[in-house]
Write a protein that holds these residues in place. Sequence first.
Motif, PDB file in Angstrom:
ATOM      1  N   ILE A   1      -9.750  -3.035  -1.450  1.00 36.32           N
ATOM      2  CA  ILE A   1      -8.851  -2.361  -2.386  1.00 36.32           C
ATOM      3  C   ILE A   1      -7.488  -3.056  -2.393  1.00 36.32           C
ATOM      4  CG2 ILE A   1      -7.667  -0.188  -2.901  1.00 36.32           C
ATOM      5  CD1 ILE A   1     -10.120   1.221  -1.677  1.00 36.32           C
TER       6      ILE A   1
ATOM      7  N   LYS B   1      -6.917  -6.155  -1.867  1.00 41.12           N
ATOM      8  CA  LYS B   1      -7.046  -7.380  -2.654  1.00 41.12           C
ATOM      9  C   LYS B   1      -7.046  -7.061  -4.139  1.00 41.12           C
ATOM     10  CE  LYS B   1      -9.522 -10.533   0.346  1.00 41.12           C
ATOM     11  NZ  LYS B   1     -10.897 -10.818   0.754  1.00 41.12           N
ATOM     12  N   ALA B   2      -7.799  -6.023  -4.503  1.00 37.61           N
ATOM     13  CA  ALA B   2      -7.897  -5.684  -5.920  1.00 37.61           C
ATOM     14  C   ALA B   2      -6.526  -5.319  -6.463  1.00 37.61           C
ATOM     15  CB  ALA B   2      -8.871  -4.533  -6.110  1.00 37.61           C
ATOM     16  N   GLN B   3      -5.749  -4.535  -5.679  1.00 40.17           N
ATOM     17  CA  GLN B   3      -4.440  -4.120  -6.178  1.00 40.17           C
ATOM     18  C   GLN B   3      -3.452  -5.282  -6.148  1.00 40.17           C
ATOM     19  OE1 GLN B   3      -5.140  -1.745  -7.696  1.00 40.17           O
ATOM     20  NE2 GLN B   3      -5.500   0.187  -6.642  1.00 40.17           N
ATOM     21  N   SER B   4      -3.580  -6.165  -5.165  1.00 37.35           N
ATOM     22  CA  SER B   4      -2.635  -7.298  -5.219  1.00 37.35           C
ATOM     23  C   SER B   4      -2.993  -8.234  -6.359  1.00 37.35           C
ATOM     24  CB  SER B   4      -2.497  -8.046  -3.893  1.00 37.35           C
ATOM     25  OG  SER B   4      -3.586  -7.876  -3.078  1.00 37.35           O
ATOM     26  N   ALA B   5      -4.268  -8.270  -6.754  1.00 35.53           N
ATOM     27  CA  ALA B   5      -4.629  -9.070  -7.928  1.00 35.53           C
ATOM     28  C   ALA B   5      -3.972  -8.491  -9.177  1.00 35.53           C
ATOM     29  CB  ALA B   5      -6.137  -9.103  -8.100  1.00 35.53           C
ATOM     30  N   ARG B   6      -3.657  -7.193  -9.119  1.00 33.66           N
ATOM     31  CA  ARG B   6      -2.949  -6.579 -10.248  1.00 33.66           C
ATOM     32  C   ARG B   6      -1.441  -6.591 -10.007  1.00 33.66           C
ATOM     33  NH1 ARG B   6      -4.976  -1.334 -12.868  1.00 33.66           N
ATOM     34  NH2 ARG B   6      -5.400  -0.395 -10.853  1.00 33.66           N
ATOM     35  N   GLY B   7      -1.010  -7.398  -9.077  1.00 33.74           N
ATOM     36  CA  GLY B   7       0.424  -7.593  -8.887  1.00 33.74           C
ATOM     37  C   GLY B   7       1.094  -6.589  -7.967  1.00 33.74           C
ATOM     38  N   ALA B   8       0.307  -5.785  -7.227  1.00 34.46           N
ATOM     39  CA  ALA B   8       0.924  -4.835  -6.309  1.00 34.46           C
ATOM     40  C   ALA B   8       1.555  -5.604  -5.158  1.00 34.46           C
ATOM     41  CB  ALA B   8      -0.117  -3.869  -5.775  1.00 34.46           C
ATOM     42  N   ASP B   9       2.684  -5.080  -4.665  1.00 34.21           N
ATOM     43  CA  ASP B   9       3.420  -5.759  -3.616  1.00 34.21           C
ATOM     44  C   ASP B   9       3.570  -4.785  -2.461  1.00 34.21           C
ATOM     45  OD1 ASP B   9       4.976  -7.304  -2.115  1.00 34.21           O
ATOM     46  OD2 ASP B   9       6.610  -7.525  -3.550  1.00 34.21           O
TER      47      ASP B   9
ATOM     48  N   PRO C   1      -1.526   3.216  -4.283  1.00 30.69           N
ATOM     49  CA  PRO C   1      -2.688   2.604  -4.942  1.00 30.69           C
ATOM     50  C   PRO C   1      -3.796   2.187  -3.970  1.00 30.69           C
ATOM     51  CG  PRO C   1      -0.667   1.682  -5.812  1.00 30.69           C
ATOM     52  CD  PRO C   1      -0.276   2.526  -4.639  1.00 30.69           C
TER      53      PRO C   1
END
Lengths: 271, 287
Positions: free
Chosen positions: A177, A179-187, A202
């Motif tokens: 999860i 990884k998935a959220q950092s792929a969407r730019g989560a920091d 998230p």
Amino acid sequence: MLNDITLGQYYPGNSFLHKLDPRTKILATFFFMAAVFIAESALSYGILLAFVFIVAFMAKLPWKMLLKSIKPLWVIIILTLGIHIFTGQGEPLWQWKMFTVTREGIVLGVKMSLRLILLLLISSLLTFTTSPIVLTDGIESLLTPFKKIGVPAHELAMMMTIALRFIPTLLEETDRIMKAQSARGADFSSGNLIQRAKNMLPILIPLFISSFRRADELAMAMEARCYRGGKGRTRMHQLVYGSRDGVAACGMAVLILVLCILKWGGTLWAI
Amino acid sequence: MSIDVKNISYTYMAKTPFECQALDQVSVTINKGEFVAIIGHTGSGKSTLAEHLNGLLHPTTGAVYVDGIDVNGKGADAKKARHQVGMVFQYPEHQLFAETVYEDIAFGPRNSGKDPDTVDAAVRSAMEFVNLDFATFAQRSPFALSGGQMRRVAIAGVVAMEPDYLIMDEPSAGLDPRSRNMIFAQLMTIFKKRKMAVILITHSMEEAALYADRLLVMSGGKLCIDGKTSDVFINDEKTLEKLAVDVPESFKLAEELQQQGLPLKGAILTEAQLVKAIAKAKGWSGC
């Protein structure tokens, strides 16, 4: 980063310690913990430390792994040491503004942190040498006599088994999860504390949802296999005490006896 | 404008007893406007390779460049380059978290630092692309949707970032045929309209044959075959068999028919091509 958690990680092996009955190991751990609180003098602490090192040596574990098990709590250990050093009563050794260091404070601080380290080491030794499944078997077997007074031994053991079983799964899920959220730019690593906590949402929400889903599926699967609780269940691996366990029990008894003599022996002699 | 993978290797859990080399000296260039399928059996390194393309994993050796910028670099440039590569994970619906569909899809574009009007436009167009009606779905909870709808919301969340390169890891796994076709039809529309690159990781040779122009075949962490889809299936059948990779059903059926004496001509990879070839061989008209 999520692979750092050593507590509760079994290190496969074939040593004396690995082969001990889990019940012996659990009881010995409890007795050792009690022994830690009996200890007062420097000599008794030395004996306890020596005992832990001998046991660790017998378990044939890599020293690095053992040291790593202290890592999650080192902040608390340092904090304990600090608080005791600066708040100890007695003759001041050193003074600066409101901070006073006393000899008693240092001694107490060292003792307290040593206690913490000993407790951590011995419990890690238990979990390093005992696989979680065997451990819960042992706990269930030890709790069985208390069933008469309403302790749900089997249910507790089953709950623990399931919880332990799902730790790696949840870690994997968290990693995915994240990884998935950092792929969407989560920091996750910048901003102040509140911002960071908010950034965790998230990850946490999907994790909760998937945990509930898993729990649901597991319950269904268990019911489908006619799980009806512990009554009348037999097991594949029966726990049997061996001569090895006798040796371990003797060792533990000697340790406690020595510590008791060191603490109360003086008064005993005096009488 | 391309993703350049230069000689990357990756080892999971390096320096532990559980060490495992997942990628071994992989080099590949993926250009904008290409539809690439990555195939290979389980554990061949497909997903690991994909996770390198937008900097989620750092290669042990080698480097990945997106439009000439190292994605593992620090600084705003590298961050922007990473945002150019959208990634739809396996079972992407498991990453939904927001209270409404709108908020969830807006998460990505907001993180890219777009202003509210641009975000709103991106969300609307992404929802249109995945065929979710804005008025009906925008304010609903993503958790109250069906599996296929949840997946479309999750895909929209990535599409809304308007990436130049879109990686999809088995987007059709666990979906019914209707939702699957819908997702691919929409994917083809976005692909053609935005002239982006699509990288599809799949176990279905039918999907690869039907949609991809180019095929990358992975095995044991190595890139074994890289070529035009039709060429790979027709020329490298023996190698594919050795790598435990299947060929499309239509291809197998065509071979069977040819062995039985039906003279089929041309490259046959999809159902449509098979039907056409049979009709031609049999002299049926109107097909």
